[in-house]
Design an enzyme around this catalytic site. Sequence first.
Site, PDB file in Angstrom:
ATOM      1  N   CYS A  21       0.842  -1.197   0.000  1.00 58.03           N
ATOM      2  CA  CYS A  21       0.000   0.000   0.000  1.00 58.03           C
ATOM      3  C   CYS A  21       0.881   1.252   0.000  1.00 58.03           C
ATOM      4  O   CYS A  21       0.617   2.214  -0.720  1.00 58.03           O
ATOM      5  CB  CYS A  21      -0.906   0.016   1.231  1.00 58.03           C
ATOM      6  SG  CYS A  21      -2.043  -1.373   1.331  1.00 58.03           S
ATOM      7  N   CYS A  91      13.101   4.979  30.311  1.00 61.83           N
ATOM      8  CA  CYS A  91      12.689   3.672  29.786  1.00 61.83           C
ATOM      9  C   CYS A  91      11.586   3.878  28.754  1.00 61.83           C
ATOM     10  O   CYS A  91      11.014   4.964  28.641  1.00 61.83           O
ATOM     11  CB  CYS A  91      12.224   2.733  30.893  1.00 61.83           C
ATOM     12  SG  CYS A  91      10.573   3.079  31.515  1.00 61.83           S
ATOM     13  N   ASP A 474      32.340  -5.778  -4.485  1.00 66.04           N
ATOM     14  CA  ASP A 474      32.501  -5.274  -5.844  1.00 66.04           C
ATOM     15  C   ASP A 474      33.976  -4.924  -6.000  1.00 66.04           C
ATOM     16  O   ASP A 474      34.674  -4.707  -5.001  1.00 66.04           O
ATOM     17  CB  ASP A 474      31.616  -4.035  -6.037  1.00 66.04           C
ATOM     18  CG  ASP A 474      31.851  -3.373  -7.379  1.00 66.04           C
ATOM     19  OD1 ASP A 474      31.874  -4.080  -8.386  1.00 66.04           O
ATOM     20  OD2 ASP A 474      32.027  -2.143  -7.392  1.00 66.04           O
TER      21      ASP A 474
END
Length: 772
Positions: A21, A91, A474
């Site tokens: 979506c 926290c 690479d």
Amino acid sequence: MTAPTLMKSRFPIVGMDCADCARTLQRALSETDGVASVDVRFESGTAVVEHDDTIAPDAKLARVIEQAGYKVGGASAPTCALTFDVTGMDCADCARSAQSAVARLPGIATADVSFETGLLRVTGSSDQIETGAVIRAVESAGYKATLRDGMTRPRSEQARWQDRRLQEILLAAGLWLAGMIADHELDLPYLAIVLYLSAIVLAGFRIARAARVSLTVRRADMNLLMTLAAIGAIILGDFSEASSLVVLFALGIYLQSATLDRTRGAIKRLLDLTPPTARLLRNDQETSVQAITLQPGDVIRVLPGERIPVDGTVLSGHSGLDQAQITGESRLRSVTSEDTVYAGSMNSTGALTITASSAGNDTSLARIVDLVEEAQASKAAIQGTVERFAAIYTPVVIGLAAAIALVGGGLTGNWSEWFYRGLILLVVACPCALIISTPVAYVSAIGRGTRLGVLFKGGIALDGLAAIKTLAFDKTGTLTHGRPEVEAIVTDGLSEVDVLGLAAGLECGSTHPIARGILRAANTTSIAPVEHVQVVPGQGMTGVLKGTQVAVGSRALASSVSARIASALSDAQSAGKTTVLVVRDEVAVGVIVLADSVRPISRQVIADLKHLGIDPVLLSGDSEPVVQSLAASVGIDHFEAGLMPAQKSEIIRTLSAEGPIGMVGDGINDAPALAQATVGIAMGVGGSTAAIDAADVALMGDDLTMIPVAVRLARATQSIVWQNIAFALITKLAFVGLTVGGYTSLWLAVLADVGASLLVTLNAMRLSSSRQ
């Protein structure tokens, strides 16, 4: 013609129920005229659109969203977005309570408080959001919020002793101590009660206020549990116990929040790299302006010792730039006219005049800050598991506390004793140490990586890097410098200088990497004045020099090649090197041999990775002789040559079936392979947002040695996460057993709770200064 002024709008989206979506909506918005960039996030249900308001106003974008099948959350009109720095949270429960308090305000469409970054982001109707109301809502939850806008940055921390909250806690501790003396030494119980209650009010009024908010939003956070425990102790008449509980808890959460604020320092240090003002040059006059107001095309001056305030291009001047705090590289980068420079770099040696290429509020450094904040706010898989466990653990222990108080009291008749044990379990029910055990480690590691010039895109990237057993590289621009350099010149009938000058004359208008290598090798005074230069597709370049036909490129351009040059061509090609033939009147007069030089550090990096138990693999589109030669020179045993990008991606897919695999590339050409790998690592992306977006880990500089450093940091993070989880669980379960058996006390339970939270925090903070 002036460039359009772009603005950003944030839309809360209703109706997105999957990542597809989000991609559908992103495509619809991207194809709308006047839209420069779109970021649709399924996880947060938002769309951030950068657009030209004269072509694509907010109302038009809202219609596009609705036509795509979704709705704009809150009001039917789009929203404005504000960001606040929140301090005092220690926290995730704190963050959720503050978030709930803000979300209930009128005009707020979305509120998102990230405990990990200490940031609050709100969206809502621009005519209804009240900054003051948001700040007051956060303060009502027991924390402090400061609006962050483009003109300001988080304030520097004041001296701790000047902090009003600390002063209150220390005074409360003094009152508690005085109460102990009055109670046990002077035998003045009523004075002691007054002193104890004064300490409770002074240290606990903020806790009680936050507890009231948690009740309002129906969340049983630590503030509510501690408040109930203190009230219970007062009902039992144990004023000393209630006072010690509140003072110890207040001191513990203060120390913990102060410690956590330090772990978020990477963001503040990055923000401080951009100077607040700039020297704007206009009509030969220099004026000081806010850096945030700079626009593309503005010309600024940066003196030695000053930081560059905006991305741009050097107009004049020569200097060395210190980019260590951005890329992690300690060497100065030499820049002169037409070189690109980035905001945050320190100008070290000479004055520079720079043309801005970005707005002052949209620099590469600002985008890096956004990336780091998003990374620190993201959750690793283990973090979500811990939070789900804590969500079950807390109500279970609260229920156990009630059962112990009722059943124990009913069976023994000693209601006060069993009520007291129930209060202790209320304290033990607080899951702070467990919840904080994981995010602080990830935040610390991401912050440490940022200072080293390694950007981790969240805890998932850290976990993936820690797990890899194979790392694919690479070749070009990764293990090599990515630029061909002239290695040798073989001539027949001309000098080396003339052959190189002739080739440079033909190539001087080309931007091909081989052409640049030839031009770098040529002396500017020896470049031949070739005319009528033309490109011969697939073969090279032709031109005319003083009436003579000349060419540079492949062997097809020459009808006659001497044995000497033919031998040089054959030898170079067998060794996997690039050859460029130089031709005059269809006769080869020389051959230029070029090779992409290997980074000196590559072999050591490969050895370090093998020592870490990681198998390196080389994937390249070059010919097999070139790739085989490079692999042998750096110590890689496994390689594949002649690969197209799709083939690299397929090999990564195959290897990933054997276990987690990483891929190192430039982040653009290797994007398919980077995306396919468990962890994609992009090299040297200091100014490239495209490269950063393509990878899970981005190396801001070209320093290959940061790869094994990043792996060790990721593994250390995982180790500390599991240490913290084990310690937090063992501590909690031990105190549940001790409480049921009657072997502990209320103040000792509080000490254990805040002590465990502090210890796991300090253990995680070791990653901040890790020498990995």
